[in-house]
Design a protein around this motif. Structure first.
Motif, short mmCIF file in Angstrom:
data_model
loop_
_atom_site.label_atom_id
_atom_site.label_comp_id
_atom_site.label_asym_id
_atom_site.label_seq_id
_atom_site.Cartn_x
_atom_site.Cartn_y
_atom_site.Cartn_z
N GLN A 1 -8.39 -4.16 4.27
CA GLN A 1 -9.07 -2.97 3.77
C GLN A 1 -9.08 -2.89 2.25
OE1 GLN A 1 -7.25 0.48 5.55
NE2 GLN A 1 -7.75 -0.16 7.64
N ILE A 2 -10.19 -2.40 1.69
CA ILE A 2 -10.24 -2.08 0.27
C ILE A 2 -9.74 -0.64 0.08
CG2 ILE A 2 -12.12 -3.68 -0.21
CD1 ILE A 2 -14.02 -1.24 -0.21
N GLU A 3 -9.44 -0.28 -1.15
CA GLU A 3 -8.85 1.03 -1.43
C GLU A 3 -9.74 2.20 -0.98
OE1 GLU A 3 -8.00 4.70 -3.56
OE2 GLU A 3 -9.76 3.41 -3.83
N PRO A 4 -11.05 2.21 -1.29
CA PRO A 4 -11.87 3.36 -0.86
C PRO A 4 -11.96 3.49 0.65
CG PRO A 4 -12.97 2.13 -2.60
CD PRO A 4 -11.83 1.29 -2.15
N TYR A 5 -11.98 2.37 1.35
CA TYR A 5 -12.03 2.40 2.82
C TYR A 5 -10.72 2.97 3.36
CZ TYR A 5 -12.82 0.55 7.58
OH TYR A 5 -12.99 0.40 8.96
N ALA A 6 -9.59 2.49 2.84
CA ALA A 6 -8.29 3.01 3.28
C ALA A 6 -8.16 4.49 2.98
CB ALA A 6 -7.17 2.22 2.60
N ARG A 7 -8.67 4.92 1.84
CA ARG A 7 -8.59 6.33 1.48
C ARG A 7 -9.44 7.19 2.42
NH1 ARG A 7 -6.54 8.88 -2.64
NH2 ARG A 7 -6.05 6.89 -3.63
N ALA A 8 -10.62 6.69 2.76
CA ALA A 8 -11.48 7.44 3.68
C ALA A 8 -10.82 7.62 5.04
CB ALA A 8 -12.82 6.71 3.83
N ILE A 9 -10.09 6.60 5.50
CA ILE A 9 -9.41 6.69 6.79
C ILE A 9 -8.31 7.74 6.76
CG2 ILE A 9 -7.79 5.43 8.29
CD1 ILE A 9 -9.50 2.98 7.94
N HIS A 10 -7.61 7.84 5.64
CA HIS A 10 -6.43 8.70 5.57
C HIS A 10 -6.71 10.11 5.07
CE1 HIS A 10 -4.28 4.77 5.71
NE2 HIS A 10 -3.47 5.47 6.45
N GLU A 11 -7.92 10.37 4.59
CA GLU A 11 -8.20 11.67 3.99
C GLU A 11 -7.99 12.84 4.94
OE1 GLU A 11 -12.05 11.27 2.26
OE2 GLU A 11 -11.26 10.91 0.25
N ASP A 12 -8.33 12.66 6.22
CA ASP A 12 -8.19 13.77 7.16
C ASP A 12 -7.01 13.57 8.11
OD1 ASP A 12 -9.19 11.70 8.64
OD2 ASP A 12 -10.69 12.90 9.71
N ALA A 13 -6.09 12.68 7.74
CA ALA A 13 -4.91 12.44 8.59
C ALA A 13 -4.01 13.67 8.55
CB ALA A 13 -4.15 11.22 8.10
N PRO A 14 -3.33 13.99 9.66
CA PRO A 14 -2.43 15.14 9.68
C PRO A 14 -1.28 14.95 8.71
CG PRO A 14 -2.15 13.79 11.65
CD PRO A 14 -3.35 13.28 10.94
N PRO A 15 -0.73 16.03 8.17
CA PRO A 15 0.38 15.92 7.21
C PRO A 15 1.61 15.30 7.85
CG PRO A 15 0.10 18.20 7.92
CD PRO A 15 -1.07 17.43 8.45
N VAL A 16 2.42 14.65 7.00
CA VAL A 16 3.64 14.01 7.45
C VAL A 16 4.82 14.64 6.73
CG1 VAL A 16 4.91 11.82 7.55
CG2 VAL A 16 2.44 11.84 7.88
N ASP A 17 5.93 14.79 7.44
CA ASP A 17 7.13 15.34 6.81
C ASP A 17 7.57 14.47 5.63
OD1 ASP A 17 7.15 17.31 8.72
OD2 ASP A 17 8.63 16.33 10.01
N GLY A 18 8.21 15.11 4.65
CA GLY A 18 8.73 14.37 3.52
C GLY A 18 7.80 14.33 2.33
N GLY A 19 6.72 15.10 2.38
CA GLY A 19 5.82 15.16 1.24
C GLY A 19 4.98 13.93 1.03
N VAL A 20 4.72 13.16 2.09
CA VAL A 20 3.89 11.96 1.97
C VAL A 20 2.44 12.37 1.72
CG1 VAL A 20 3.02 9.92 3.16
CG2 VAL A 20 5.40 10.61 3.45
N THR A 21 1.86 11.84 0.67
CA THR A 21 0.50 12.19 0.28
C THR A 21 -0.49 11.11 0.72
OG1 THR A 21 0.65 11.05 -1.85
CG2 THR A 21 1.43 13.34 -1.76
N VAL A 22 -1.77 11.42 0.58
CA VAL A 22 -2.80 10.43 0.86
C VAL A 22 -2.64 9.24 -0.07
CG1 VAL A 22 -5.28 9.95 0.76
CG2 VAL A 22 -4.46 12.08 1.80
N ASP A 23 -2.30 9.50 -1.33
CA ASP A 23 -2.07 8.41 -2.28
C ASP A 23 -0.94 7.51 -1.80
OD1 ASP A 23 -4.07 9.22 -3.96
OD2 ASP A 23 -2.76 10.31 -5.34
N ASP A 24 0.14 8.10 -1.25
CA ASP A 24 1.25 7.30 -0.72
C ASP A 24 0.77 6.41 0.43
OD1 ASP A 24 3.20 8.34 -2.43
OD2 ASP A 24 3.58 10.05 -1.10
#
Length: 293
Positions: A127-150
């Motif tokens: 995956q390239i960065e924009p593709y990976a970002r598009a996949i994760h943009e609407d992912a449910p939040p994760v405990d521990g403050g994990v961000t889309v950037d992470d």
């Protein structure tokens, strides 16, 4: 999973060596356990990669089982040195890896071969960065403050294995759906497929496409996602081979002979049904042109 019992590539490889020594010596796990004054269940845990052993116990076990060569014992000691210190998985982008996924991420750093069948989504290693970002943009939040950037950084960090001086051999069979399912926008998809074409020209990156219009055969598992990994052992036990499967809410690692044989057979059917490498590259170029229209 507690860090003390988390399975890693080194622990699995060491477990294979311990099993090899026990089998070669013709003793039972209980007899091996008696050598280091422990229980049979602890030996079983070591073999499965879920336990730990001191240097002294490891050396004593090896000697008593007839493996007293200093070179071999140094290999055992090296496998025992696990490089994941406490806190490794809880800092930076490493927090984004789920506990179940951490073993695969660790294994990828040790393998010499990865074979992966995928549907719907381009595999993370490609995956390239924009593709990976598009996949994760609407992912449910994760405990521990994990961000889309992470999450994106974690995904891209795994790809570093492809740029090593001696990278593993990676072979992918992608359903056409991976190329058609839109993530992001048309520009993202164009860039992603261009990246696939570029990667497919690397010596150790092999990409095959399984088009919708291809008859895969009744027994070809076209809807299944799975990964076959092989990690060489520095010892005498032979390579570590595992199958990684992932479904909604479930990740499994399989290493028994029956499962390995079944997935090897599935892989053979998929690669036989898919386009050849040159045909796959031409197909990728065709799909790219369609995304540009």
């Amino acid at each position: 999973m507690p860090m003390a019992t988390m399975r890693t590539a080194r622990k699995l490889l060491l477990g294979r060596e311990i099993a090899h020594m026990i089998d070669s010596a013709g003793v039972s796990q209980a007899e091996a356990a008696a050598i280091i004054e422990t229980s049979q269940s602890r030996i079983a845990g070591l073999i499965s990669g879920a336990g730990t052993i001191t240097v002294g116990d490891l050396e004593r076990l090896a000697r008593r089982l007839g493996f007293d060569d200093e070179g071999y014992q140094e290999e055992l000691r090296e496998l025992r040195r696990d490089n994941h210190k406490r806190g490794f998985w809880s800092t930076g982008h490493n927090r984004a890896y789920s506990e179940d996924l951490r073993l695969l991420v660790d294994l990828e750093k040790h393998v010499d071969q990865i074979r992966l069948a995928e549907v719907e989504v381009v595999p993370g290693l490609l995956q390239i960065e924009p593709y990976a970002r598009a996949i994760h943009e609407d992912a449910p939040p994760v405990d521990g403050g994990v961000t889309v950037d992470d999450r994106v950084a974690a995904r891209l960090a795994r790809q570093e294995i492809l740029d090593k001086s001696n990278p593993p051999s990676v072979h992918f069979v992608l359903s056409e759906s991976c190329l058609r399912r839109m993530w992001g926008d048309e520009g993202v998809m164009q860039a992603q497929i261009e990246h696939l074409i570029t990667l497919s020209n690397r010596k150790k990156v092999m990409i095959q496409v399984l088009p919708f219009r291809t008859q895969p055969g009744r027994r070809s598992p076209v809807g299944n996602r799975f990964t076959l990994v092989k990690a060489p052992s520095p010892g005498a036990a032979g390579p570590l081979e595992l199958v990684y499967t992932e479904a909604e809410g479930e990740i499994r690692y399989l290493d028994d002979r029956k499962a390995l044989a079944a997935y090897e057979s599935a892989w053979a059917r998929l690669t036989n049904a898919a386009l050849r490498f040159d045909e796959s590259r031409e197909f990728l170029a065709k799909v790219l042109d369609e995304w540009k229209q």
